[in-house]
Design an enzyme around this catalytic site. Structure first.
Site, PDB file in Angstrom:
ATOM      1  N   GLU A  72      39.837  45.451  43.397  1.00 10.11           N
ATOM      2  CA  GLU A  72      38.517  45.400  44.032  1.00 10.11           C
ATOM      3  C   GLU A  72      38.601  45.132  45.536  1.00 10.11           C
ATOM      4  OE1 GLU A  72      36.453  42.418  41.848  1.00 10.11           O
ATOM      5  OE2 GLU A  72      37.096  40.789  43.144  1.00 10.11           O
ATOM      6  N   HIS A  73      39.759  44.736  46.020  1.00  3.76           N
ATOM      7  CA  HIS A  73      39.882  44.457  47.457  1.00  3.76           C
ATOM      8  C   HIS A  73      40.118  45.715  48.272  1.00  3.76           C
ATOM      9  CE1 HIS A  73      41.326  40.419  45.756  1.00  3.76           C
ATOM     10  NE2 HIS A  73      40.052  40.334  46.060  1.00  3.76           N
ATOM     11  N   GLN A 112      43.608  41.438  38.822  1.00 12.03           N
ATOM     12  CA  GLN A 112      44.405  41.403  37.586  1.00 12.03           C
ATOM     13  C   GLN A 112      44.143  40.138  36.762  1.00 12.03           C
ATOM     14  OE1 GLN A 112      48.574  42.426  38.141  1.00 12.03           O
ATOM     15  NE2 GLN A 112      49.135  41.331  36.276  1.00 12.03           N
ATOM     16  N   HIS A 140      50.803  46.967  42.066  1.00 12.61           N
ATOM     17  CA  HIS A 140      49.588  47.234  42.836  1.00 12.61           C
ATOM     18  C   HIS A 140      49.915  48.148  44.015  1.00 12.61           C
ATOM     19  CE1 HIS A 140      46.983  43.884  41.124  1.00 12.61           C
ATOM     20  NE2 HIS A 140      48.144  43.733  40.529  1.00 12.61           N
TER      21      HIS A 140
HETATM   22 ZN   LIG Z   1      44.391  45.312  46.607  1.00 15.82          ZN
END
Ligand SMILES: [Zn+2]
Length: 182
Positions: A72-73, A112, A140
């Protein structure tokens, strides 16, 4: 959504009118809708009564479930394996339902840690088992492609409930089953 994607293409210095990009906004829209379709999935509809009364009190484990999610970042993918185990009280769930439950929560914008907890908590609510354990091992792309660029970094998260939390033997059995190959 396609107008915004065209704007993003312009902002990054691209020409949305060039041939290769003409259909990109609609493709991106479709991809994003699929990858976030978990928001529209309903846990009860997915489980759809696939619960069975069984006298069985050993550990049931689903290993190596593929997960694909979006952080979500950065809205970049993270992906890896999810391992789910539980010890029933007197209800079990159809085995094909566990990957479906994993999908409900992975096809969203996630971190996560929360994804791991949501899978464990859902199974706990549905099954009221003696305990649940969920472990996710994931890579990621926001770490791999940018920033620290550590290619082989695998992030491991776990959520342990009930006897998986309280009983050291149960926890050890779970970890050993995950680590075992095959
Ligand atoms: Zn990220």
């Amino acid at each position: 959504m396609q107008d915004y994607i065209k704007e993003i293409l312009i902002e990054i210095g691209e020409d949305p009118k060039r041939e290769g990009l003409i259909k990109t906004p609609s493709r991106v829209e479709n991809a994003l809708k699929f990858l976030t379709s978990g928001y529209k999935s309903n846990l009860n509809e997915v489980v759809n009564g696939a619960l069975f009364e069984v006298k069985y009190d050993e550990m049931i484990i689903s290993k190596d479930i593929d997960i694909f999610s979006l952080c979500e970042h950065h809205i970049l993918p993270f992906f890896g394996k999810c391992h789910v185990a539980y010890i029933p009280e007197n209800k079990i769930i159809g085995l094909s339902k566990i990957p479906r439950i994993v999908e409900i929560f992975s096809r969203r914008l996630q971190v996560q840690e929360r994804l791991t907890t949501q899978i464990a908590t859902s199974l706990d609510e549905i099954l009221k088992p003696k305990g649940v354990g969920v472990v996710i091992e994931a890579q990621h792309l926001c770490m791999i492609m940018r920033g620290v660029q550590k290619i082989n970094t695998v992030i491991t998260t776990s959520s342990l409930l009930g006897c998986f939390k309280d009983n050291l033997n149960t926890r050890a059995e779970f970890i050993n089953l995950i680590k075992g190959k095959g």
